[in-house]
Design a protein around this motif. Sequence first.
Motif, short mmCIF file in Angstrom:
data_model
loop_
_atom_site.label_atom_id
_atom_site.label_comp_id
_atom_site.label_asym_id
_atom_site.label_seq_id
_atom_site.Cartn_x
_atom_site.Cartn_y
_atom_site.Cartn_z
N LYS A 150 59.72 97.20 36.72
CA LYS A 150 61.35 96.65 36.65
C LYS A 150 62.03 96.79 35.42
O LYS A 150 63.28 96.82 35.61
N HIS A 151 61.33 97.40 34.61
CA HIS A 151 62.09 97.63 33.23
C HIS A 151 63.39 96.70 32.79
O HIS A 151 64.34 97.03 32.64
N ASP A 152 63.08 95.42 32.86
CA ASP A 152 63.85 94.23 32.97
C ASP A 152 63.65 93.57 31.34
O ASP A 152 64.09 92.44 31.61
N GLU A 153 62.81 94.08 30.66
CA GLU A 153 62.56 93.40 29.45
C GLU A 153 62.91 94.04 28.00
O GLU A 153 64.07 94.31 28.14
N LEU A 154 62.01 94.54 27.24
CA LEU A 154 62.48 95.22 26.02
C LEU A 154 62.84 96.61 26.42
O LEU A 154 61.90 97.26 27.15
N GLN A 155 64.00 97.31 25.79
CA GLN A 155 64.19 98.54 25.98
C GLN A 155 63.06 99.17 25.28
O GLN A 155 62.52 100.33 25.30
N LEU A 156 62.78 98.65 23.76
CA LEU A 156 61.79 99.36 22.92
C LEU A 156 61.00 98.47 22.40
O LEU A 156 61.06 98.28 21.16
N ASN B 96 53.11 98.04 28.18
CA ASN B 96 54.05 98.15 29.34
C ASN B 96 54.42 96.98 29.94
O ASN B 96 55.66 96.94 30.54
N GLU B 97 53.68 95.76 29.71
CA GLU B 97 54.34 94.85 30.19
C GLU B 97 55.67 93.91 29.33
O GLU B 97 56.43 93.50 29.81
N TRP B 98 55.76 94.46 28.07
CA TRP B 98 56.83 94.24 27.42
C TRP B 98 58.02 95.01 27.89
O TRP B 98 59.17 94.72 27.35
N TYR B 99 57.90 96.05 28.40
CA TYR B 99 59.16 96.67 29.21
C TYR B 99 59.55 96.02 30.21
O TYR B 99 60.55 96.44 30.82
#
Length: 616
Positions: free
Chosen positions: A344-350, A337-340
């Motif tokens: 905030k949804h501001d890192e990797l999309q997938l 989840n941290e990688w998303y």
Amino acid sequence: MTTKLRHRNASSSSWLPLLAILATSALWTSGSIALGQTPQPSTATAAAHNDGPWWKHAVLYEIYPRSFQDSNGDGIGDLNGITQRLDYLKSLGIDAIWIAPMYPSPQVDFGYDISDYQAVDPQYGTLADMDHLIAEGKQRNIRVVLDMVLNHTSDKHQWFIDSASSRTNPKHDWYVWNDGVPANGPNVTAYQKRFGHEGRVPPNNWVSGFGGSAWEWVPAVHQFYYHKFYKQQPDLNWRNPAVEKACFDAMRFWLDRGVAGFRLDAIPTLFEDPQLRNEPEAGGINAQGDPNLKDIYTSNLSEVHGVIRRMRAMVEKYPGNRVLIGETYLPDTAALNEWYGGAKHDELQLPMDMLLGFHGDHDKLDATRFRKLINEAETQLNGSQPLFVFDNHDNVRSWDRYADGDHNQAIARLLAAVLLTSRATALMYYGEELGMVTSTPTRKEDVKDPIGITGWPKEKGRDGERTPMQWDDSKNAGFSESSTTWLPVPSNYSTINVKAEELEPDSLLNWHKQLISMRRDNPTLRDGKQVMLDESNPSVLSYVREGVAGNPAIVVALNFTDQPQTISLDPSKAKVSGNTVNTLLTNAPGLKQTTSLQNITLPPYASWIGQIGSNK
């Protein structure tokens, strides 16, 4: 690239390709072909195809370019070969292809050692060939995603040549250098002493993922450089802002040419502990004879997330929902989840969810475990889109990891059903749809992968999952006209190939085509919430996809055992009413006429997908 589980150059394009880029870019942003929009197969499903960015419901397909199609008869696959096979990928239902590194490279790690980020290796073609592939893909609504290796370069990259030439070179600090410590200093281990030079040894116990110390001595500067992987792959120093700028510029080069995004290789390893503390020992030794270590100081450090947020902001300046996909081997869903970027949804999309498809050296079908992990992806990612994957170029194929020897076909269909009926973006690996097997070399002298050479016989390398694509029963399985291919074609190619399976209605290939078609055209399978059923059943994984916009709910039931299992399912938990169903797809002939959710008997490793007659 991972160590978690295995364990002709054109410097610039001509005006003609450039005009082609501009023309096809105009198609994506005009009304003709909208980037992020898929063709509308029917009016009934039109609404379902405008429900978010293109990658949200995509089927992605990894291509190892050396092994997909050879167009010029040299025994090595190339970009023009991929272009020749785009119609096959379209018929399969693929939305985007991820191409493993095709940049100039000494090929120590078969392209994951890049010597120029802004060109194409001559053995794969030219920049013009890449432009042509991107343009032809767009004509078929197949996007191109490139592998981007940011943790390290080749030691033949000009950046490193400059860096290693002198301590005063402006690029010296572009890599991770250290003076080492005195060989007779306190707390120096015997392992460190094995790699000493000029009375100095590496500063800590860090081990390369591919054997030996992670530190390599360079006499010209009297220092060691750090390499997480092969010594020919020196790690970039991401604490230097100039490195970030140069790497982002390389990504912009390809984004400007029309690629749909990047798969980010080994992305959690960008940063290392600035204190260079020893990694804790995990016990035992690996195939190369090095101590097994935990990687708490060389992977998944917090600083990497700032880079990813800036990268996401950079990519989002481009039109068309460009995507960042991460090679993220992580311990649990919370870490994923941290990688998303969490809420905030501001890192990797997938970021890739490797928890489901890869969980050790002895993968097994475990309905309870699958249920837990799929449910976590549905409920613990702050609404982010999961990305499931069972196969890639670094691991033994799922056919072999999950097989029992008697029900291999049925198990392969079950895994495909999980991958393509879950509410997740799906990532496939070339040949997975055929049932290609791992063809591991039986002799050390036949091994091409260096890790297989240094680790033989305990580690036989990754050649087995990288063999040529099996197209037909002709010479070299239709992959190449060469007398020899870079890796031998598996012996079963005469029966396991695209041509044969396309003609067989019940083939594994056509099973994949049916699943992908349903997934694309059925709004419920595209968007319906996924709710687990019969959650205490240790043998059968079953779930409902809640109906969308008046479309019926869909139930999936998968027998994870080699014994028949009788189930009765209650979909009311998912706010779905009705027990009458009609079968959409199954590999069990006796279930094709199933009309009720009560007393369904699933044969060993059977897959059944049904549509509920009514829902509210």
